[in-house]
Write a protein that holds these residues in place. Structure first.
Motif, PDB file in Angstrom:
ATOM      1  N   SER A 187       0.830  -1.205   0.000  1.00  8.74           N
ATOM      2  CA  SER A 187       0.000   0.000   0.000  1.00  8.74           C
ATOM      3  C   SER A 187       0.866   1.258   0.000  1.00  8.74           C
ATOM      4  O   SER A 187       0.550   2.235  -0.683  1.00  8.74           O
ATOM      5  N   THR A 203     -13.237   2.886  -4.792  1.00  6.20           N
ATOM      6  CA  THR A 203     -14.258   1.881  -4.494  1.00  6.20           C
ATOM      7  C   THR A 203     -15.213   2.476  -3.455  1.00  6.20           C
ATOM      8  O   THR A 203     -14.886   3.465  -2.785  1.00  6.20           O
ATOM      9  N   SER A 255     -16.133   1.420  -0.526  1.00  5.46           N
ATOM     10  CA  SER A 255     -15.656   1.396   0.862  1.00  5.46           C
ATOM     11  C   SER A 255     -14.620   2.489   1.117  1.00  5.46           C
ATOM     12  O   SER A 255     -14.644   3.135   2.172  1.00  5.46           O
ATOM     13  N   GLN A 299      -8.990   0.040   4.978  1.00  2.00           N
ATOM     14  CA  GLN A 299      -9.698  -0.213   3.721  1.00  2.00           C
ATOM     15  C   GLN A 299      -8.756  -0.206   2.522  1.00  2.00           C
ATOM     16  O   GLN A 299      -8.927  -0.995   1.590  1.00  2.00           O
ATOM     17  N   ASN A 329      -5.536  -1.032   2.615  1.00  2.26           N
ATOM     18  CA  ASN A 329      -4.807  -2.307   2.696  1.00  2.26           C
ATOM     19  C   ASN A 329      -5.667  -3.464   2.191  1.00  2.26           C
ATOM     20  O   ASN A 329      -5.204  -4.315   1.428  1.00  2.26           O
ATOM     21  N   LYS A 330      -6.907  -3.485   2.609  1.00  4.17           N
ATOM     22  CA  LYS A 330      -7.825  -4.556   2.233  1.00  4.17           C
ATOM     23  C   LYS A 330      -8.047  -4.574   0.721  1.00  4.17           C
ATOM     24  O   LYS A 330      -8.033  -5.646   0.093  1.00  4.17           O
ATOM     25  N   LYS A 331      -8.234  -3.416   0.124  1.00  5.68           N
ATOM     26  CA  LYS A 331      -8.470  -3.322  -1.321  1.00  5.68           C
ATOM     27  C   LYS A 331      -7.246  -3.782  -2.106  1.00  5.68           C
ATOM     28  O   LYS A 331      -7.365  -4.588  -3.043  1.00  5.68           O
ATOM     29  N   GLU A 336      -4.772  -5.646  -1.093  1.00  3.19           N
ATOM     30  CA  GLU A 336      -4.535  -7.069  -0.841  1.00  3.19           C
ATOM     31  C   GLU A 336      -5.487  -7.913  -1.686  1.00  3.19           C
ATOM     32  O   GLU A 336      -5.083  -8.936  -2.262  1.00  3.19           O
ATOM     33  N   SER A 337      -6.726  -7.487  -1.781  1.00  2.00           N
ATOM     34  CA  SER A 337      -7.700  -8.188  -2.615  1.00  2.00           C
ATOM     35  C   SER A 337      -7.270  -8.173  -4.076  1.00  2.00           C
ATOM     36  O   SER A 337      -7.405  -9.190  -4.778  1.00  2.00           O
ATOM     37  N   ASP A 338      -6.742  -7.046  -4.547  1.00  2.00           N
ATOM     38  CA  ASP A 338      -6.263  -6.951  -5.926  1.00  2.00           C
ATOM     39  C   ASP A 338      -5.111  -7.921  -6.181  1.00  2.00           C
ATOM     40  O   ASP A 338      -5.044  -8.549  -7.239  1.00  2.00           O
ATOM     41  N   PHE A 398      -4.536 -10.776  -4.585  1.00  2.00           N
ATOM     42  CA  PHE A 398      -5.046 -12.146  -4.593  1.00  2.00           C
ATOM     43  C   PHE A 398      -5.835 -12.451  -5.858  1.00  2.00           C
ATOM     44  O   PHE A 398      -5.855 -13.580  -6.333  1.00  2.00           O
ATOM     45  N   ASN A 399      -6.497 -11.448  -6.405  1.00  2.00           N
ATOM     46  CA  ASN A 399      -7.239 -11.658  -7.659  1.00  2.00           C
ATOM     47  C   ASN A 399      -6.321 -11.861  -8.854  1.00  2.00           C
ATOM     48  O   ASN A 399      -6.727 -12.462  -9.837  1.00  2.00           O
TER      49      ASN A 399
END
Length: 174
Positions: free
Chosen positions: A58, A110, A112, A158, A160-162, A164-166, A168-169
């Motif tokens: 991030s 996004t 969130s 939020q 970090n979460k976004k 991290e999700s990117d 993993f995708n």
């Protein structure tokens, strides 16, 4: 006899009217100008909240977002009880917030993160208002500082979460 009665009445009225005079000036409560300010770095350190820091990924992604970097620096100063950025002119703060929102990287637009940014904006304006008004209690000022720190921490979470999700995708199963 009538004259004596008038004189006696006048003397009685004077005695009653000139009785114990109480000080009619209202008591003014004086404040001690040498009191320590309630917003200290120790008071801020004692807040009970989860302070999320940015992950290395991030930090790398936000390296070019200048307004975020500036806000992070100011939050660091706030934790040391330096309120100069937050109790300045409201127009300057609103201009900063507008630039902060317009310079948000596209990958972070996004729902969130936009909502966390809106909450952060609200807390910035609330803190500014509470710090610039003189009749606000120090406990309320401290509460506003805490709310801003929580809002900034939640924004970091939020982000970090976004990101991290990117990551993993992007990983494709073999």
């Amino acid at each position: 006899m009538k004259i004596g009665l008038y004189v006696l009445s006048i003397v009685c009225l004077l005695l009653i009217g000139c009785g114990d005079e109480k000080d009619s000036t209202p008591l003014v409560e004086t404040t001690n100008k040498n009191q320590k300010p309630a917003i200290t770095s120790k008071a801020i350190e004692d807040f009970d909240y989860t302070d999320y820091a940015l992950s290395p990924e991030s930090e790398e992604a936000l390296a070019n977002w200048e307004k975020y970097q500036e806000l992070a620096i100011q939050i660091g100063y706030l934790k040391k009880a330096d309120l100069s950025f937050f109790n300045g002119e409201i127009e300057d703060l609103k201009k900063f917030i507008d630039q902060f929102k317009t310079e948000t990287p596209k990958q972070l637009l996004t729902n969130s993160i936009i909502s966390r940014t809106a909450i952060l904006e609200t807390m910035l304006l609330k803190l500014n208002e509470n710090l610039t008004l003189e009749n606000i209690d120090d406990k309320l000022k401290l509460l506003s500082v805490r709310e801003l720190l929580v809002a900034f921490s939640n924004l970091n979470y939020q982000i970090n979460k976004k990101l991290e999700s990117d990551i993993f995708n992007e990983i494709q199963p073999e």
